[in-house]
Design a protein around this motif. Structure first.
Motif, PDB file in Angstrom:
ATOM      1  N   LEU D  50       0.824  -1.212   0.000  1.00 40.38           N
ATOM      2  CA  LEU D  50       0.000   0.000   0.000  1.00 40.38           C
ATOM      3  C   LEU D  50       0.855   1.257   0.000  1.00 40.38           C
ATOM      4  N   VAL D  70      -2.169  -4.773  -2.596  1.00 40.57           N
ATOM      5  CA  VAL D  70      -2.540  -5.868  -1.718  1.00 40.57           C
ATOM      6  C   VAL D  70      -2.632  -7.184  -2.488  1.00 40.57           C
ATOM      7  N   ALA D  71      -3.136  -7.093  -3.708  1.00 39.02           N
ATOM      8  CA  ALA D  71      -3.315  -8.317  -4.489  1.00 39.02           C
ATOM      9  C   ALA D  71      -1.976  -8.990  -4.732  1.00 39.02           C
ATOM     10  N   GLY D 100     -11.791 -11.837  -3.670  1.00 37.50           N
ATOM     11  CA  GLY D 100     -10.665 -11.532  -4.550  1.00 37.50           C
ATOM     12  C   GLY D 100      -9.795 -12.725  -4.873  1.00 37.50           C
ATOM     13  N   CYS D 101      -9.973 -13.833  -4.144  1.00 34.80           N
ATOM     14  CA  CYS D 101      -9.196 -15.029  -4.488  1.00 34.80           C
ATOM     15  C   CYS D 101     -10.094 -16.254  -4.335  1.00 34.80           C
TER      16      CYS D 101
END
Lengths: 330, 318, 361, 488
Positions: D50, D70-71, D100-101
C-alpha cells in the motif's frame, strides 16, 4: 524545547500551505470552466459578448440561480431536494392567484408558504428517517398535484403585474433586476452560512453526521431549516418566473429540476455533502445557462446541441469537482 | 431481527395490502384480464428497473434511461424491417440494439470511474447524448416498424400473456441469477457494501462498476426494443420519465440508494407496487389530478413504514 | 475564506473585462435597433427564426421544414430553435435572440409552450422591435391588436376539431354505445378545447355515453398502458376511443392490437401525423384532423418577412388573432394528405390570410 | 521468510521510515512496538504494497520483490488484518474470506456456493472458529468478525502454496480481555501455518505473544528485544528513549471527591443492551466502568448522552431530571461525551480546529486560549483537524466540552484508544484536572490498568447489569486479576 515547537509549528504551516495552493487552483476551476466555455461560444458567435447579450444571459440564469441556491444548502447537509422545481411551479400558481387579494404582499406570502412546504419535507425526513431523495421525490409529485388542483390544471393569468414588476425590469434600462435579486439571494444565504453557526453546522453534518450528532448539534433543526431555505428560494424562483411570464402555471418550472441540480454539482459542490459553497452554485448556474441557451444561440443544430450538452456537462463537472475531497465516487 | 424481516417483507406486505384494497374496491381489478394487463404494463418498467437496480447496488445512480432508450428505440426501429430504411435484420437488430444500450451504459460507467465524476452527472450527460443521437436518427420522420416478428412481441398472446411479459419475466430470472451467482453480481453488491474494502482486497473495482453500468445499459436497450414493439414505431420519448420511475420502484421495493442492500427481488416488488397503484387508481376511478398526488404520498409512506422500526438504528439518514 | 474573496474578485474582474470587451464590440443591440426604422428592412437583412418544442416529433419537424422552404423561396435561411418543451428554456432563447444583432429585422415564428409563455414572448418582441407570429397557445385576454410588432396569432378551433372527430367517431360506432376519451396535458388550452368539442358532440348524441376519461399527457406510451387498463375496466363496452392527439390515438391502436381488438374499436385523433394518416388510409383509424404543419412553419415567417420589408402594413390587417382552416382526414381523402406539400403561392404577401376562417372569439 | 533492508519512505515534512532493516522467520511471531508516528503502520503498509518505499529492498524467500498492491502481496503470501475491520458487511463470511481469491469456487464468473463454503470452512477450521461461513457478516459479533478477518488473511495460503505471513495491526485495541485471550490462542495456532507480525500499543501483550520484538523509534529500528529477558519498562524506555515514570497517571493531581454532593444520579435505566442501571457520581469523582465486549457499557454510555434510546429509568444532574431524547439536550444539561470512534464520531476531519472545538456553540469562543491551555500542537486554529495527530485531535474534542465552563459530567468512551504513551499521559492529566475542578467523569477505559489507575471507583458490568462496585482510591488499588474475575 520552545524552539523545537516553533520549528514544528512552522513546518506544519509550510506543509499546510502546499495543499492550500492546490486548493486555490481547484477553487478557481469552475470560474475557469465558465470563462473557457464563454470564450468558446463567443468564437462561434461573437455577438454573444455584446453587453446586452451578456446581461440577457445573466437574466436568464437568475431564476435558476435562485432555485439552486437554497437547494445547495440541502446538498451541503448531505441530502438532496428534488422537489424544488415542482415547488417553484406551485409557487407560481399560488402567486398568480393570490396577487388579486394580497397585491404586493403576495410574494412574501408565497415565499413563506413554500418555506413551510420545504420545512414539512424536512420534518418528514428527520422525524420518520426517510431518505431525503424519497421524501422530496414524493414531495415533487405531491406539490405538482397540488399545483394542478389549485390552478384547475390551467394557466393562471395575473390580472395586474405591478406587484411583481420589480422582479423583471431593467434598472437604468440595462441591468436586469432579476440578476440583482439572484445575487442578493446568494449573498444573503452565503452571509447566513458565514456569519451564523448554521454554516458550520450544515458543513459538519454534511462531512460527518455521526460526529456532528455526538457533538450535540441540533441536527434535526438544522436539516429542517435547510429544507425550509430550499423551499423559500424555490418560492422566490417561482416569483421570478411569474414576473417574466405574467402568469403562473402548474408545470412552469418543472423542467428546471435537473438544470438546478447540475448547477450545484458543476459549481463544484460535492453531492455527498459538506464540501461546497454558494458562490459555486452561482458559477454553476452560469455554466448551465451558457450550455442551455448559448449552444442553440451559437447555431448548433438541435440534435447535436443535446449531444454537446451531454459532453460538456460531464466535462465541466470533471474539471470542477475537487477530487481530494472524494475518496469514493458514487 | 424483526426490523430486518420487516425490511425484507414489508414491501411485499404493502403490495398485497394495496392489491387487497383495490380488489375490494373494484371488481374489474380482480379479473384475470387485469392481471394480464398489469403484468404487461409493468414489463418495460421491470426491465428498466433491473438495470437501475444493478447501478443502485453499487451505491451509484443512473438517470440515463430516457436518453439511452430514446436512441435504442430509434435504432431498433431502423434496424428491423421498417418504413424508412431498407434494413431487415430482425432478431439481429434487437441484439445490436441491446449492444448499443450496453455501449451507452459502458460509457456512463467508464466516465464515472475514469474521470471520477459522480454517476449522477455522467448518466445525466449520457442521457443528453442519447437523446441527441435519437434526434439525429429520427431526422424528422418517424420510422414505423413492419417486422412481424418484433410486432408480435406485444400483440400475440400465449396463455393470455404477451411475449413482452414473458421476456420481462425471463430477464427478471436471469438478472436474479446473475446477481446471486456470478462474480459481477456479487461484486456489485459488495461494492455497495464497502468499495474501499474491495480495493484493499486487490479487486479491480472499476471494472465491475463499469460492468454493472453496462448491464444496466443493455437492459435499457432491451426495454427500448420492447417499447418499440408495443408502440409499433420508434419514438424519441420511448424512455421519458422511466429513470425516475425505475429508481422510485427500486427504492419502494427496498433497494437502498446507499447501495449494497436490496436487489432484483426487492426492486421487482417495487415495480409491482407502482404498477398496481397506477392500474388500481384508474380502475377505482380516482381523478387524474389526484392520482399523481396519491402516488407521491404512497411512495413516501411505503418507504417510511418500512424504515419505521429501524428509526432508532438509523442514526444517519441522507 | 481568503480563497472565497479571491474567487469573487476573479469572477468580478472577469465579468467586467468581458463587459468591457462587449462594449467595444459591434455596438449594443439597442443602438442598432434605434437606427433601423420599422418596415424598411432590405430583404437580405431579414433574419428568420422558427421556434418549436423539439424536432423529435413528425408534426414539429414538418413545421420547421415548411419554414425552411419559405426561407429558400426568399433566399434566406431559417434559424431553428427548439426548447425541449421547457418553458424556461424557450424564454431564455427568445431573450437571447432579441438581445443581439439587428433585432428590428428579425422575424419570429413561435410555437409557445403553453398559454402563459405567449405573454412574455410578445412583450419582449414588442420591446425589442422584432416581428413575431405566435401559433396555437395564447391567453384569452392577450390581443395582437394591442401590439404593432405582434403581427398575428394563428390557432385552430380546438373545439371544432374535437367535435369533428367526435362526430366521425359517433358515426363510425353507429350512433350509440360507449366511448372513452384520452386527454392531453391538462393545463393546455388545446387539451381543454378539444375535450370541450367532444362534450359538445356528446350533448348532441345522448345515446352515446362517455364511459371514462383519463389523461395520457399527449404521450404514446402512456396512452398504450392507459388504454389497456381501460379495456380491462370496461371491456367490450368500449366501442370507440377519442384521443386528443394522434400520438395517443396510435398508442390506443397498439393497445387494441395487443388485445386482439384491432379494427373492432373506432379510434380518432388530431394532428395528422404520418403514422395516423397511414392508419386512416389503412382503415384501423377512423379520422384525424390536419392543421398543416408545413404551412404553419412557413406562414409565420412569411408574414414577418412581408411586414419587415414593408410589403405588409400590420395596422391594416382586419383580424390578427384568427382560426386557420383545418382539414378532417378520413379514409376518403387520406391519400392526398399522405405527403404534405407546401404551395409557395400561399406564402405570397397577398395570400397570407387566405386560410383564416374567423376571429378567435 | 521476509528480509527487509534499508527501507526508507519520506512524506513532505516527515520521514516515516528511515533505513529500517528486519527479518521475519518461518513459524515466528514477531512483535513490533513503537509510539505513534514511529513508523509501524508505514512499515506494515510497505509490506502489503500500500506504500511504495523510496529506497531499500524487501526480499521474500530470498527473492527481491516490488509490491504494487494488496493483491500482489497476497500472491507473495503476505496478508494484513487491518486495524479498522475490512469486511464487506452485506456479504457472507465465506465470500469475505475468499474475496478476490475465490479460486475454484468461481468458474467462468459463476459462483459455486458449496465449494465456496467448503473453502471458507477450511480456513475457519485452521483457527478453530465456529463461525457459520454462510452468515451475513454484519450479523456477527465483533470478535467473530475478527476471526473471519484472520481466516481471510490465511486464505492467501491457498494461493501461494507457501507459508503466509500475517500482519496484525493493533488487533487488540477494540477487544476486551476475554477476547484478547482467545485471540492469543489463535495466534499460537496460527504459528503452525504462518509467520505472524504483531503490532500493539500494549507492551505487555507484545511481550506475551512475541518470540522477538523490534522496537521502532522515529522511523528507525531502535533495537531488538527478547521478551524472555526484557520487561515492559525496558521496552518502554527503548520506545520513548526514557524510562516510564510513575507520574504517568498524574496521581499527584488527584483530589479526593466531595462526598456530599451528587452530580449525576442514574435511576433504574433500561435500554437495548442494559437493564436496570442505578448509580451515583459525585463531584470530582472518576468512575470507570469495566466489562467485556457486549457487557452493555458502551450502550449505557451512549444512552446517558441521549444517543441511544432509553426505555425506562431516570437521569438527574445536580438533582434536575435530564431528558434523554438526544445529544443536544444532554449538552444543554452539562454533559460531554468523547466517543471511541474518533475519526468517525469525534471530529469532522475536513473542518478546522476552531470549527471542531466550537461545533455545538452559537457564540464565538476563545479558541486560541484553549489551544494554549491544553497544549494542542497545531499550526493555527484554521488548520484542518484531520492533519493533526490523534492525541491532539482528542484534546480538541475535550476542549469542546471545556470551553463554556458549564461542563458537569464527562463521559469518556475509550479516550486513549490509538494514542501513544506521551499523548495518553496528557489525556490523563486533563482528566485529573477536570475532576479536581468538580466535573464528574464516567470512564470506559482502554485497558484494565488504565481503568484501575485512573478511577476512584470501578463499576463492573456483566450482561447489561452492574454486578459489583469496587472502590479504587489511590494507594489501595485492587489487583487487576480480581476485577477480571468479576467481569467474566
Amino acid at each position: 524545547m520552545a524552539d523545537a515547537a516553533r520549528v514544528a509549528g512552522l513546518r506544519g504551516r509550510l506543509a499546510a500551505r502546499v495543499p492550500e495552493r492546490r486548493h486555490v487552483v481547484v477553487t478557481a476551476m469552475p470560474v475557469t470552466a465558465f470563462l473557457v466555455l464563454l470564450a468558446a461560444l463567443a468564437v462561434a458567435s461573437p455577438a454573444l459578448l455584446e453587453t446586452g447579450s451578456l446581461l440577457t444571459l445573466a437574466d436568464s440564469a437568475a431564476p435558476l440561480t435562485v432555485l439552486a441556491a437554497g437547494a445547495t444548502v440541502v446538498v451541503l447537509c448531505g441530502g438532496i431536494d428534488l422537489s424544488v422545481a415542482a415547488l417553484a411551479s406551485l409557487a407560481s400558481v399560488l402567486l398568480a392567484s393570490w396577487v388579486p387579494a394580497l397585491s404586493g404582499a403576495a410574494v412574501p406570502a408565497v415565499v413563506a408558504a413554500c418555506a413551510v412546504a420545504g420545512a414539512v419535507q424536512g420534518l418528514v425526513h428527520v422525524a420518520f428517517r426517510i431518505p431525503s431523495f424519497v421524501v422530496t421525490l414524493g414531495g415533487m409529485t405531491l406539490w405538482s398535484a397540488v399545483a394542478l388542483l389549485a390552478s384547475g390544471a390551467a394557466t393562471v393569468p395575473m390580472p395586474d403585474s405591478t406587484p411583481t414588476d420589480w422582479a423583471f425590469t431593467r434598472l437604468g434600462g440595462l441591468v436586469p433586476s432579476a440578476v440583482l435579486v439572484a445575487l442578493a439571494t446568494v449573498v444573503a444565504l452565503a452571509a447566513l452560512m458565514r456569519f451564523t453557526p448554521l454554516g458550520r453546522w450544515v458543513r459538519a453534518i454534511g462531512h460527518a453526521e455521526p460526529a456532528a450528532r455526538l457533538a450535540g448539534l441540533p441536527i434535526a433543526r438544522v436539516k429542517v431549516i435547510a429544507f425550509a431555505l430550499s423551499g423559500a428560494t424555490a418560492g422566490l424562483a417561482g416569483a421570478l418566473l411569474v414576473a417574466r411570464t405574467f402568469s403562473g402555471a402548474p408545470t412552469l418550472a418543472d423542467s428546471l429540476l435537473l438544470p438546478a441540480v447540475a448547477a450545484i454539482v458543476v459549481g463544484g459542490t460535492a453531492i455527498t455533502g459538506g464540501h461546497g459553497a454558494l458562490w459555486r452554485t452561482l458559477v454553476g448556474a452560469g455554466i448551465v445557462t451558457l450550455l442551455r441557451v448559448g449552444l442553440s444561440y451559437a447555431g448548433v443544430d438541435a440534435a447535436y446541441e443535446s449531444i454537446l450538452y451531454g459532453v460538456l456537462i460531464v466535462g465541466a463537472v470533471a474539471l470542477t469537482i475537487d477530487r481530494s475531497k472524494l475518496s469514493i465516487v458514487k | 431481527m424483526t426490523a430486518d424481516r420487516l425490511q425484507t417483507y414489508g414491501p411485499t406486505a404493502a403490495l398485497l395490502a394495496l392489491a387487497a384494497v383495490f380488489a375490494v374496491l373494484s371488481p374489474q381489478f380482480r379479473t384475470l384480464g387485469n392481471l394480464q394487463n398489469l403484468l404487461d404494463a409493468g414489463a418495460v418498467l421491470a426491465v428498466v428497473t433491473i438495470g437501475a437496480t444493478y447501478v443502485l447496488l453499487l451505491g451509484c445512480i443512473d438517470l440515463s434511461a430516457a436518453g439511452v432508450m430514446g436512441a435504442c428505440a430509434l435504432a431498433v426501429s431502423l434496424l428491423v424491417a421498417n418504413s424508412r430504411t431498407a434494413l431487415d435484420l430482425g432478431p439481429l437488430g434487437v441484439l445490436l440494439v441491446v449492444a448499443l444500450g450496453a455501449a451507452f451504459g459502458c460509457l456512463s460507467g467508464a466516465l464515472s470511474v475514469g474521470l471520477k465524476v459522480p454517476s449522477f452527472m455522467t448518466t445525466l450527460g449520457v442521457s443528453a447524448i442519447g437523446l441527441g443521437v435519437a434526434t439525429v436518427l429520427f431526422a424528422g420522420v418517424q420510422p414505423a416498424v413492419s417486422d412481424p416478428w418484433l410486432l408480435q412481441w406485444a400483440s400475440g398472446r400465449w396463455l393470455g400473456f404477451t411475449r413482452v411479459t414473458y421476456l420481462a419475466a425471463a430477464v427478471v430470472v436471469l438478472a436474479w441469477l446473475v446477481q446471486r451467482h456470478t462474480r459481477l453480481g456479487r461484486y456489485a453488491t459488495a461494492i455497495g457494501g464497502g468499495e474501499d474494502i474491495l480495493r484493499l482486497s486487490g479487486i479491480q473495482v472499476g471494472r465491475y462498476k463499469v460492468g454493472a453500468f453496462t448491464v444496466a445499459g443493455a437492459c435499457y436497450g432491451l426495454a427500448a426494443a420492447m417499447v418499440t414493439a408495443q408502440l409499433g414505431s420508434g419514438i424519441v420519448q420511448a424512455g421519458a420519465g422511466l429513470s425516475f420511475a425505475a429508481i422510485t420502484a427500486a427504492v419502494v421495493g427496498g433497494t437502498q440508494l446507499a447501495g449494497g442492500r436490496g436487489g432484483i427481488a426487492h426492486s421487482m416488488v417495487g415495480v409491482l407496487i407502482l404498477t398496481v397503484l397506477a392500474n388500481g387508481l384508474v380502475l377505482i376511478g380516482v381523478s387524474p389530478y389526484v392520482q399523481r398526488a396519491v402516488q407521491g404520498v404512497i411512495v413516501v409512506v411505503a418507504v417510511g413504514a418500512t424504515l419505521w422500526p429501524l428509526r432508532h438504528r438509523l442514526e444517519v439518514v441522507k | 475564506m481568503t480563497t472565497f474573496r479571491a474567487t469573487l474578485a476573479l469572477l468580478t474582474t472577469g465579468t467586467l473585462l468581458l463587459t468591457a470587451c462587449g462594449g467595444t464590440g459591434s455596438g449594443s443591440g439597442a443602438t442598432t435597433a434605434a437606427q433601423a426604422p420599422g418596415g424598411a428592412c432590405k430583404p437580405e437583412e431579414v433574419k428568420l427564426i422558427g421556434q418549436v418544442r423539439n424536432q423529435t416529433n413528425p408534426y414539429e419537424a414538418a413545421w420547421l421544414q415548411g419554414g425552411d422552404e419559405f426561407a429558400k423561396k426568399v433566399s434566406l435561411t431559417q434559424q431553428r430553435l427548439t426548447y425541449d418543451g421547457e418553458s424556461a428554456k424557450q424564454q431564455e432563447q427568445i431573450r437571447q435572440v432579441l438581445a443581439t444583432g439587428n433585432v428590428r429585422c428579425s422575424v419570429l415564428n413561435v410555437l409557445p409552450n403553453g398559454d402563459s409563455d405567449t405573454t412574455p414572448i410578445v412583450k419582449q418582441a414588442q420591446a425589442a422591435g422584432a416581428y413575431v407570429v405566435t401559433q396555437w397557445n395564447k391567453p384569452a385576454d392577450l390581443k395582437p391588436a394591442d401590439y404593432d410588432k405582434w403581427i398575428a396569432h394563428i390557432t385552430y378551433d380546438g373545439k371544432e376539431s374535437g367535435k369533428q372527430i367526435a362526430h366521425a367517431l359517433i358515426t363510425a360506432i353507429g350512433g350509440n354505445g360507449g366511448i372513452v376519451a384520452l386527454q392531453g396535458i391538462l393545463d393546455t388550452a388545446a387539451a381543454k378545447d378539444r375535450f370541450a368539442g367532444l362534450q359538445a358532440a356528446l350533448a348532441e348524441h345522448p345515446e352515446v355515453t362517455l364511459l371514462d376519461q383519463q389523461t395520457a399527457d399527449f404521450d404514446r406510451a402512456k396512452a398504450l398502458t392507459l388504454t389497456k387498463t381501460l379495456l380491462t375496466k370496461h371491456g367490450d363496452a368500449i366501442k370507440g376511443i377519442w384521443a386528443a392527439n394522434d400520438d395517443m390515438a396510435l398508442g390506443a391502436l397498439q393497445a387494441l392490437e395487443a388485445a386482439g381488438k384491432s379494427g373492432k374499436v373506432a379510434v380518432v385523433g388530431i394532428d395528422a401525423v404520418p403514422d395516423a394518416i397511414k392508419a386512416v388510409s389503412g382503415g384501423t383509424m377512423t379520422a384525424t384532423v390536419s392543421s398543416d404543419g408545413p404551412w404553419q412553419g412557413g406562414i409565420g415567417l412569411a408574414m414577418g418577412y412581408c411586414a419587415a420589408t414593408g410589403q405588409l402594413d400590420v395596422s391594416t390587417i382586419p383580424t390578427r388573432a384568427f382560426f386557420a382552416k383545418q382539414f378532417l382526414i378520413t379514409k376518403d381523402n387520406a391519400a392526398q394528405f399522405a405527403t404534405p406539400k407546401v404551395d409557395p403561392a400561399e406564402f405570397e404577401c397577398a395570400n397570407l390570410f387566405k386560410r383564416a376562417t374567423g376571429p378567435i372569439s | 521468510m521476509i528480509e527487509v533492508s534499508g527501507l526508507r519512505k519520506a512524506y513532505p515534512g516527515v520521514v516515516a521510515l528511515d533505513g529500517v532493516s528486519l527479518q521475519i522467520r518461518p513459524h515466528e511471531v514477531v512483535g513490533l512496538a513503537g509510539e505513534n508516528g514511529a513508523g509501524k503502520s508505514t512499515l506494515l503498509k510497505a509490506l502489503v504494497g500500500l506504500v511504495r518505499p523510496d529506497s531499500g529492498t524487501i526480499r521474500i524467500r530470498g527473492r527481491e520483490v516490488r509490491l504494487r498492491g494488496v493483491a500482489q502481496a497476497a500472491t507473495e503470501g503476505i496478508g494484513m488484518v487491518f486495524q479498522e475491520q475490512s469486511l464487506v458487511p452485506n456479504l457472507t463470511a465465506a465470500e469475505n474470506i475468499l474475496l478476490g481469491c475465490e479460486g475454484s469456487a468461481v468458474r467462468l464468473g459463476l459462483y459455486r456456493w458449496r465449494r465456496l463454503r467448503e473453502l471458507a470452512q477450511a480456513q475457519l477450521d485452521k483457527i478453530g472458529s465456529r463461525v457459520d461461513p454462510m452468515a451475513r457478516t454484519e450479523t456477527l459479533s465483533f470478535a467473530e468478525r475478527q476471526m473471519v478477518e484472520i481466516a481471510k488473511v490465511l486464505a492467501i495460503e491457498e494461493r501461494t502454496r507457501a507459508q503466509p505471513v500475517v500482519l496484525l495491526d493493533e488487533p487488540t485495541s477494540v477487544l476486551e480481555a476475554e477476547e484478547i485471550e482467545t485471540l492469543f490462542g489463535q495466534i499460537e495456532r496460527l504459528r503452525k501455518h504462518a509467520s505472524v507480525v504483531f503490532v500493539s500499543h500494549r507492551l505487555d501483550e507484545v511481550l506475551q505473544v512475541s518470540d522477538r520484538v523490534y522496537v521502532l523509534r522515529g522511523g528507525q529500528v531502535a533495537g531488538e528485544v527478547d521478551p524472555a529477558t526484557a520487561g515492559a519498562a525496558g521496552l518502554h524506555r527503548m520506545m520513548i528513549g526514557a524510562e516510564a515514570t510513575g507520574s504517568h497517571y498524574h496521581d499527584d493531581l488527584h483530589r479526593p471527591p466531595e462526598r456530599s454532593s451528587v452530580r449525576l444520579s442514574v435511576r433504574g435505566l433500561c435500554g437495548e443492551g442494559f437493564t436496570d442501571i442505578s448509580f451515583d457520581l459525585i463531584r470530582g469523582e472518576v468512575v470507570a466502568v469495566a466489562g467485556v465486549h457486549g457487557s452493555g457499557r458502551e450502550e449505557l454510555c451512549r444512552a446517558l448522552f441521549g444517543a441511544r434510546a432509553v426505555t425506562a429509568g431516570q437521569v438527574l444532574i445536580d438533582g434536575e431530571a435530564v431528558s434523554l431524547t438526544g445529544p443536544r439536550r444532554a449538552v444543554r444539561a452539562g454533559l460531554g461525551y468523547v466517543p471511541s470512534e474518533r475519526k468517525v464520531e469525534g471530529v469532522v476531519s475536513a473542518m478546522s480546529v476552531a470549527d471542531n472545538m466550537t461545533l455545538p456553540y452559537t457564540r464565538p469562543q476563545d479558541v486560541e486560549e484553549w489551544i494554549g491551555r491544553l497544549r494542542i500542537k497545531t499550526p493555527d486554529r484554521r488548520t484542518p483537524i484531520g492533519s493533526l495527530s490523534g492525541g491532539n485531535q482528542q484534546k480538541v474534542v475535550l476542549a469542546r466540552w471545556l470551553l463554556t465552563g458549564s461542563l458537569r459530567v464527562l463521559l469518556l468512551d475509550h479516550p486513549t484508544r490509538g494514542l501513544d504513551v506521551g499523548a495518553k499521559s496528557e489525556v490523563y492529566r486533563l482528566i485529573r484536572e477536570l475532576a479536581a475542578a468538580g466535573v464528574a467523569v464516567l470512564l470506559l477505559a482502554d485497558s484494565l490498568e488504565e481503568c484501575i489507575a485512573l478511577s476512584d471507583r470501578v463499576l463492573v458490568m456483566k450482561e447489561g447489569r452492574v454486578t459489583v462496585t469496587l472502590d479504587t482510591p489511590p494507594g489501595a488499588k485492587p489487583d487487576p486479576v480480581d476485577v477480571v474475575k468479576e467481569m467474566v
